[in-house]
Design a protein around this motif. Sequence first.
Motif, PDB file in Angstrom:
ATOM      1  N   ILE A  41       0.716  -1.148   0.104  1.00 16.46           N
ATOM      2  CA  ILE A  41      -0.206   0.202  -0.198  1.00 16.46           C
ATOM      3  C   ILE A  41       0.750   1.161  -0.104  1.00 16.46           C
ATOM      4  N   GLU A  42       0.683   2.160  -0.945  1.00 24.26           N
ATOM      5  CA  GLU A  42       1.279   3.276  -1.167  1.00 24.26           C
ATOM      6  C   GLU A  42       0.530   4.575  -0.864  1.00 24.26           C
ATOM      7  N   HIS A  43       1.125   5.427   0.140  1.00 24.17           N
ATOM      8  CA  HIS A  43       0.462   6.618   0.239  1.00 24.17           C
ATOM      9  C   HIS A  43       0.744   7.791  -0.655  1.00 24.17           C
ATOM     10  N   GLY A  44       0.035   8.278  -1.411  1.00 22.14           N
ATOM     11  CA  GLY A  44       0.292   9.584  -2.053  1.00 22.14           C
ATOM     12  C   GLY A  44       0.353  10.629  -1.517  1.00 22.14           C
ATOM     13  N   ALA A  45       1.041  11.700  -1.933  1.00 26.38           N
ATOM     14  CA  ALA A  45       1.188  13.147  -1.240  1.00 26.38           C
ATOM     15  C   ALA A  45       0.023  13.839  -1.175  1.00 26.38           C
ATOM     16  N   SER A  46      -1.113  13.504  -2.233  1.00 35.81           N
ATOM     17  CA  SER A  46      -2.283  14.168  -2.184  1.00 35.81           C
ATOM     18  C   SER A  46      -3.524  13.321  -1.362  1.00 35.81           C
ATOM     19  N   GLY A  47      -2.987  12.445  -0.621  1.00 41.18           N
ATOM     20  CA  GLY A  47      -3.758  11.509   0.342  1.00 41.18           C
ATOM     21  C   GLY A  47      -4.680  10.530  -0.250  1.00 41.18           C
ATOM     22  N   ASP A  48      -4.205  10.078  -1.557  1.00 40.11           N
ATOM     23  CA  ASP A  48      -4.642   8.885  -2.247  1.00 40.11           C
ATOM     24  C   ASP A  48      -3.785   7.528  -1.838  1.00 40.11           C
ATOM     25  N   TYR A  49      -4.376   6.485  -2.073  1.00 36.62           N
ATOM     26  CA  TYR A  49      -3.714   5.227  -1.697  1.00 36.62           C
ATOM     27  C   TYR A  49      -3.567   4.342  -2.984  1.00 36.62           C
ATOM     28  N   THR A  50      -2.644   3.742  -3.179  1.00 36.76           N
ATOM     29  CA  THR A  50      -2.428   2.845  -4.389  1.00 36.76           C
ATOM     30  C   THR A  50      -2.193   1.617  -3.693  1.00 36.76           C
ATOM     31  N   VAL A  51      -3.084   0.607  -3.970  1.00 46.27           N
ATOM     32  CA  VAL A  51      -2.895  -0.863  -3.710  1.00 46.27           C
ATOM     33  C   VAL A  51      -2.146  -1.729  -4.693  1.00 46.27           C
ATOM     34  N   GLN A  52      -1.010  -2.283  -4.380  1.00 47.72           N
ATOM     35  CA  GLN A  52      -0.368  -3.252  -5.243  1.00 47.72           C
ATOM     36  C   GLN A  52      -0.912  -4.780  -5.158  1.00 47.72           C
ATOM     37  N   CYS A  53      -1.453  -5.084  -6.168  1.00 52.32           N
ATOM     38  CA  CYS A  53      -2.218  -6.328  -6.486  1.00 52.32           C
ATOM     39  C   CYS A  53      -1.750  -7.021  -7.666  1.00 52.32           C
ATOM     40  N   ILE A  54      -2.477  -7.979  -8.122  1.00 48.02           N
ATOM     41  CA  ILE A  54      -2.182  -8.689  -9.562  1.00 48.02           C
ATOM     42  C   ILE A  54      -3.383  -8.644 -10.319  1.00 48.02           C
ATOM     43  N   CYS A  55      -3.127  -8.489 -11.550  1.00 48.48           N
ATOM     44  CA  CYS A  55      -4.408  -8.493 -12.515  1.00 48.48           C
ATOM     45  C   CYS A  55      -4.539  -9.999 -13.027  1.00 48.48           C
ATOM     46  N   GLU A  56      -5.641 -10.130 -13.714  1.00 44.71           N
ATOM     47  CA  GLU A  56      -5.927 -11.708 -14.236  1.00 44.71           C
ATOM     48  C   GLU A  56      -5.063 -12.165 -15.044  1.00 44.71           C
ATOM     49  N   GLU A  57      -4.319 -11.303 -16.154  1.00 41.24           N
ATOM     50  CA  GLU A  57      -3.417 -11.581 -17.014  1.00 41.24           C
ATOM     51  C   GLU A  57      -2.048 -12.076 -16.334  1.00 41.24           C
ATOM     52  N   CYS A  58      -1.570 -11.398 -15.433  1.00 37.89           N
ATOM     53  CA  CYS A  58      -0.309 -11.617 -14.650  1.00 37.89           C
ATOM     54  C   CYS A  58      -0.812 -13.080 -13.645  1.00 37.89           C
ATOM     55  N   GLN A  59      -1.661 -13.124 -13.238  1.00 39.15           N
ATOM     56  CA  GLN A  59      -1.978 -14.306 -12.499  1.00 39.15           C
ATOM     57  C   GLN A  59      -2.067 -15.362 -13.353  1.00 39.15           C
ATOM     58  N   SER A  60      -2.454 -15.513 -14.519  1.00 39.57           N
ATOM     59  CA  SER A  60      -2.482 -16.522 -15.403  1.00 39.57           C
ATOM     60  C   SER A  60      -1.035 -16.701 -15.651  1.00 39.57           C
ATOM     61  N   SER A  61      -0.427 -15.960 -16.060  1.00 36.76           N
ATOM     62  CA  SER A  61       1.247 -16.206 -16.343  1.00 36.76           C
ATOM     63  C   SER A  61       1.753 -16.653 -15.209  1.00 36.76           C
ATOM     64  N   LEU A  62       1.518 -16.461 -14.060  1.00 34.38           N
ATOM     65  CA  LEU A  62       2.006 -16.990 -12.890  1.00 34.38           C
ATOM     66  C   LEU A  62       1.801 -18.483 -12.550  1.00 34.38           C
ATOM     67  N   GLN A  63       0.517 -18.759 -13.056  1.00 31.40           N
ATOM     68  CA  GLN A  63       0.071 -19.901 -12.814  1.00 31.40           C
ATOM     69  C   GLN A  63       0.594 -21.001 -13.861  1.00 31.40           C
ATOM     70  N   LYS A  64       0.960 -20.391 -15.103  1.00 30.46           N
ATOM     71  CA  LYS A  64       1.535 -21.234 -16.167  1.00 30.46           C
ATOM     72  C   LYS A  64       3.278 -21.529 -15.842  1.00 30.46           C
ATOM     73  N   PHE A  65       3.844 -20.336 -15.389  1.00 32.58           N
ATOM     74  CA  PHE A  65       5.136 -20.343 -15.063  1.00 32.58           C
ATOM     75  C   PHE A  65       5.393 -20.236 -13.746  1.00 32.58           C
ATOM     76  N   PRO A  66       5.138 -20.923 -12.747  1.00 34.40           N
ATOM     77  CA  PRO A  66       5.443 -20.766 -11.369  1.00 34.40           C
ATOM     78  C   PRO A  66       6.901 -20.297 -10.712  1.00 34.40           C
ATOM     79  N   ASN A  67       7.840 -20.619 -11.638  1.00 34.93           N
ATOM     80  CA  ASN A  67       9.096 -19.906 -11.315  1.00 34.93           C
ATOM     81  C   ASN A  67       9.220 -18.422 -11.220  1.00 34.93           C
ATOM     82  N   TYR A  68       8.125 -17.704 -11.784  1.00 36.18           N
ATOM     83  CA  TYR A  68       8.228 -16.230 -11.844  1.00 36.18           C
ATOM     84  C   TYR A  68       8.007 -15.762 -10.437  1.00 36.18           C
TER      85      TYR A  68
END
Length: 76
Positions: A41-68
């Motif tokens: 979780i990143e707190h921006g200077a203007s008071g916003d938040y950014t949550v680092q998560c994973i999209c469906e495409e990257c999740q699919s790639s990680l399932q195919k290539f678990p060494n990632y």
Amino acid sequence: MPIRYKCRHCETEIGQLPLDSIDEHFLQKNDITVDEQELYIEHGASGDYTVQCICEECQSSLQKFPNYYALKKWIQ
């Protein structure tokens, strides 16, 4: 000031929620550790938040290539 959800691998913005629609009690009550909060979780200077998560495409790639999983950032 929204809460943004962004893929930590490809940096695609997945979505966002307006911060004023979230109950403040909900933000304080979570099941993640302080270390995880600092990592995902990143707190921006203007008071916003950014949550680092994973999209469906990257999740699919990680399932195919678990060494990632061993790599912090595998998309250059």
